[in-house]
Design a protein around this motif. Structure first.
Motif: not given
Ligand SMILES: O=C(COP(=O)(O)O)[C@H](O)[C@H](O)COP(=O)(O)O
Ligand SMILES: [Mg+2]
Length: 479
Positions: A167, A322, A331
């Motif tokens: 990030k 994921h 989420m």
């Molecule tokens: O970039 C991130 C999380 O960033 P952070 O750790 O900063 O929140 C992922 O794309 C999401 O987790 C996807 O969601 P999922 O894993 O539920 O599909």
């Protein structure tokens, strides 16, 4: 059959009748893929009539009975075989000979979650669970390179693989990007992933990003004496560009095992996932699922569940997908949904929402044989007769709003440590930066393994103490 069911069957028209068999003798005889849908009729039809329309549209039929049917085509009809009126559920059996031969997962989805999600006859239609007979499983690729291979490369066992997502999501130059990777790796982390929109942006050209990551990895490996992995997003506009990206990585001098290919499986498509699985059987295929919420969120009455998505990812051959943080992270997700999905793809057999799925041909009652197959498959023992005995595991990748403080709570709901976690903000928001964030994550994991509370462990682990302060306060502020 109950009298209510009998009345419903009597209400069917002659077309609908051909798609219902409430006395199907043995739906698990190996000829059918089974599905359970939550269904609410939307038009003039009752629930069984609507379900019959769904079975028709998702197999051989259309809105009218056509005169071009043949006795054989009728044997390919999907069949509604069970109803639960109270819970608004319907069970449908699909003869799997319907599906494109050659292990095509895209084709199955075109039937069973295809046109039917747009039909007027339904107000709600959600595929909650699917069941594959072993005879069908054998025809599909399943994963090749698994998390066990990644563990062997990293020499990391008996704990989660600790990862991050760089990030800011976007906006770093390739050199800046690689510096963040380096910081995470020297801080003790194992695995870095491109955030999924990272591609070939003008301010961060793909080729340069790959080369800078290679340099950063070499440096980090040399300094730490530990192997590292980077997952590169290879999703692209077309097949050639996707392969070009893969080849750029393969030819950049990385050690085999040190790179994974990330594919955004829903936006790029199942064909892209299966292409990578077939072209690169020795690479970890990382299925990111951006947009899955449109289908999977519980409040959305149409679509399919996380469990269904995850089972298809294993079938298609993703090494990992994921599966969500079970509500521990940012989420939407619950243990019932996310943990059931995670276990389903990890184990040789597991309990889904409605079906118990075995991923092996050996009967589950033969517990000794199952144990041997689990071992064989996990450790890639080449079978003497080269015969198919089961589908390899697919690794849950756990991400989204996690941080070192939330590692143990997640492991507690998950019930095991056989997963990859990727924490973005959870690492880079650490007040002392990425290296400290990585150290805090490693320390949180050490505390878990030693059975010590993180607050206790933090007394002589500064980075963890800072992380606890920061993330606990941030969580309170968010309330
Ligand atoms: O970039 C991130 C999380 O960033 P952070 O750790 O900063 O929140 C992922 O794309 C999401 O987790 C996807 O969601 P999922 O894993 O539920 O599909
Ligand atoms: Mg992301």
């Amino acid at each position: 059959m109950s009298s209510i069911h009998e009345d419903l069957v009597k209400s069917l028209n002659s077309k609908q009748e051909a798609y219902v068999n409430m006395e199907l003798p043995d739906p698990t005889n190996g000829e059918y893929l089974l599905g359970v849908f939550h269904i609410v009729p939307g038009g003039k039809f009752n629930v069984l009539q609507a379900a019959a329309e769904v079975a028709a549209e998702s197999s051989t039929g259309t809105n009218f009975k056509v005169n071009t049917e043949t006795p054989f085509s009728r044997t390919m009809n999907a069949l509604v075989y069970q109803l639960d009126l109270e819970r608004e559920l319907v069970w449908i059996a699909y003869p799997w000979r319907l599906f494109d031969r050659g292990g095509n997962v895209q084709n199955i989805l075109t039937y069973i979650v295809g046109n039917i999600l747009g039909m007027k006859e339904v107000a709600a239609l959600k595929l909650l669970d699917v069941w594959f007979p072993p005879s069908m499983l054998e025809q599909y690729d399943g994963p090749s390179f698994t998390v066990d291979d990644m563990r062997a490369y990293l020499n990391v066992y008996d704990r989660p693989i600790l990862g991050t997502i760089v990030k800011p999501k976007m906006g770093l130059t390739s050199a800046e990007y690689a510096e963040v990777c380096y910081d995470f790796w020297v801080g003790g982390g194992d695995f870095v992933k491109n955030d999924e929109p990272q591609a070939n942006q003008d301010f961060c050209p793909y080729d340069k990003m790959v080369l800078h990551v290679k340099e950063a990895m070499d440096k980090a490996v040399k300094e730490t004496g530990q192997k590292k992995v980077h997952s590169f997003n290879v999703s692209a506009a077309d097949f050639d560009t996707m392969i070009e990206r893969c080849e750029m990585i393969v030819n950049a001098g990385f050690e085999p095992g040190s790179y994974a290919f990330l594919i955004d499986g829903i936006t790029a498509g199942w064909m892209a996932v299966q292409t990578l699985r077939r072209r690169y059987p020795n690479v970890f295929i990382h299925f990111h699922r951006a947009a899955h919420g449109a289908f999977t969120r519980p409040e959305n009455p149409l679509g399919f569940s996380v469990l269904v998505l995850s089972k298809f990812a294993r079938l298609a051959g993703a090494s990992g997908i994921h599966t969500g943080t079970a509500g521990v992270g940012k989420m939407k997700g619950t243990p019932k949904e996310d943990v059931v999905a995670a276990h389903e793809i990890q184990y040789m057999s597991a309990e889904g929402h409605f079906f118990r799925q075995s991923w092996s041909k050996i009967p589950e009652t033969d517990k000794d044989a199952i144990a041997i197959v689990n071992e064989d498959i996990a450790h890639h023992v080449v079978l003497e007769d080269d015969s198919w005995r089961g589908m390899k595991k697919c690794c849950p990748i756990v991400s989204g709003g996690l941080n070192p403080v939330r590692l143990k709570p997640f492991i507690d709901v998950m019930g095991n440590v056989d997963f990859i976690t990727t924490m973005g903000s959870g690492v880079h928001a650490h007040p002392e930066g990425t290296q400290a964030g990585a150290k805090a994550l490693v320390q949180a994991c050490e505390a878990y393994l030693k059975g010590v509370e993180i607050e206790e462990y933090a007394k002589d682990h500064e980075e963890l103490a800072q992380a606890i302060d920061f993330f606990t306060k941030a969580a309170k502020d968010a309330m």
